[in-house]
Design a protein around this motif. Structure first.
Motif, short mmCIF file in Angstrom:
data_model
loop_
_atom_site.label_atom_id
_atom_site.label_comp_id
_atom_site.label_asym_id
_atom_site.label_seq_id
_atom_site.Cartn_x
_atom_site.Cartn_y
_atom_site.Cartn_z
N ALA A 86 0.46 -0.97 -0.37
CA ALA A 86 0.07 -0.01 0.39
C ALA A 86 0.98 0.93 0.35
CB ALA A 86 -1.16 -0.15 0.74
N ALA A 87 2.26 1.34 0.88
CA ALA A 87 3.04 2.86 1.09
C ALA A 87 3.24 2.81 -0.42
CB ALA A 87 3.93 1.86 1.79
N ALA A 88 4.31 1.52 -0.86
CA ALA A 88 4.67 1.73 -2.58
C ALA A 88 3.84 2.33 -3.09
CB ALA A 88 4.84 0.49 -2.79
N LEU A 89 2.08 1.74 -3.13
CA LEU A 89 1.13 2.17 -4.40
C LEU A 89 0.84 3.53 -4.17
CD1 LEU A 89 -0.43 -0.81 -4.88
CD2 LEU A 89 0.56 -0.01 -6.38
N ALA A 90 1.13 4.06 -3.15
CA ALA A 90 0.62 5.00 -2.75
C ALA A 90 1.56 6.10 -2.98
CB ALA A 90 -0.04 5.41 -1.17
N ALA A 91 2.67 5.57 -2.80
CA ALA A 91 4.08 6.99 -3.00
C ALA A 91 3.98 6.87 -4.66
CB ALA A 91 5.12 6.81 -2.32
N ALA A 92 3.66 5.85 -5.15
CA ALA A 92 3.82 6.29 -6.73
C ALA A 92 3.20 7.30 -7.30
CB ALA A 92 4.90 4.81 -7.29
N GLY A 93 2.01 7.47 -6.30
CA GLY A 93 1.27 7.63 -7.68
C GLY A 93 0.14 7.62 -7.80
N PRO A 94 -0.96 8.11 -8.74
CA PRO A 94 -2.56 7.37 -8.90
C PRO A 94 -1.87 6.80 -10.30
CG PRO A 94 -2.68 10.14 -8.26
CD PRO A 94 -1.11 9.74 -8.30
N GLY A 95 -2.72 5.31 -10.49
CA GLY A 95 -2.38 4.23 -11.17
C GLY A 95 -1.74 3.89 -11.07
N ALA A 115 6.96 -0.76 -6.34
CA ALA A 115 5.24 -0.06 -7.49
C ALA A 115 6.57 0.50 -8.11
CB ALA A 115 4.85 0.70 -6.26
N ILE A 116 5.04 0.69 -9.56
CA ILE A 116 6.22 1.39 -10.37
C ILE A 116 4.78 2.59 -10.53
CG2 ILE A 116 5.17 0.29 -12.41
CD1 ILE A 116 8.01 1.50 -14.16
#
Length: 120
Positions: A86-95, A115-116
């Motif tokens: 969740a942290a990786a996704l949130a910090a990588a931004g929308p989409g 996450a990318i």
């Protein structure tokens, strides 16, 4: 933008986080974790060692991320199945998307997900 997200227990040290990151074999552009953990010595130490910026993700931004893993402990404490994912996704931004599910350090004290995304 490649973001390494981390979840970790109180007994983790910097090597716990580093070993979880190294399992991915990818060099991130930044590190992220839950805001409640962002000032912990293992996380700040790893960021300093790697020379990378840190992202402290507020708990309400962790809750609705599409994580792949379901941990009862993470769910109870942070309302997400995986703090690292969740942290990786949130910090990588929308989409943003996960490159893989979280991986667990050999000492089982830290998790890391990659996450990318297009965050700047």
């Amino acid at each position: 933008m490649i973001v390494a997200g981390f979840g970790f227990r109180s007994g983790a040290d910097e090597s716990s986080l580093r070993s979880a990151l190294d399992l991915h074999g990818i060099a991130p552009d930044r590190l992220a974790t839950a805001a409640a953990k962002a000032q912990a010595a293992p996380f700040t130490g790893l960021a300093r060692t790697l020379g990378l910026p840190m992202v402290a993700v507020p708990s309400d931004h962790l809750e609705n991320q599409p994580v792949l893993t379901q941990s009862d402990a993470s769910r109870a404490s942070y309302r997400t199945g995986s703090v690292a994912e969740a942290a990786a996704l949130a910090a990588a931004g929308p989409g943003a998307c996960l490159l893989s599910a979280r991986l667990i350090s050999p000492d089982r004290l830290a998790t890391c997900a990659i996450a990318i995304g297009d965050a700047t």
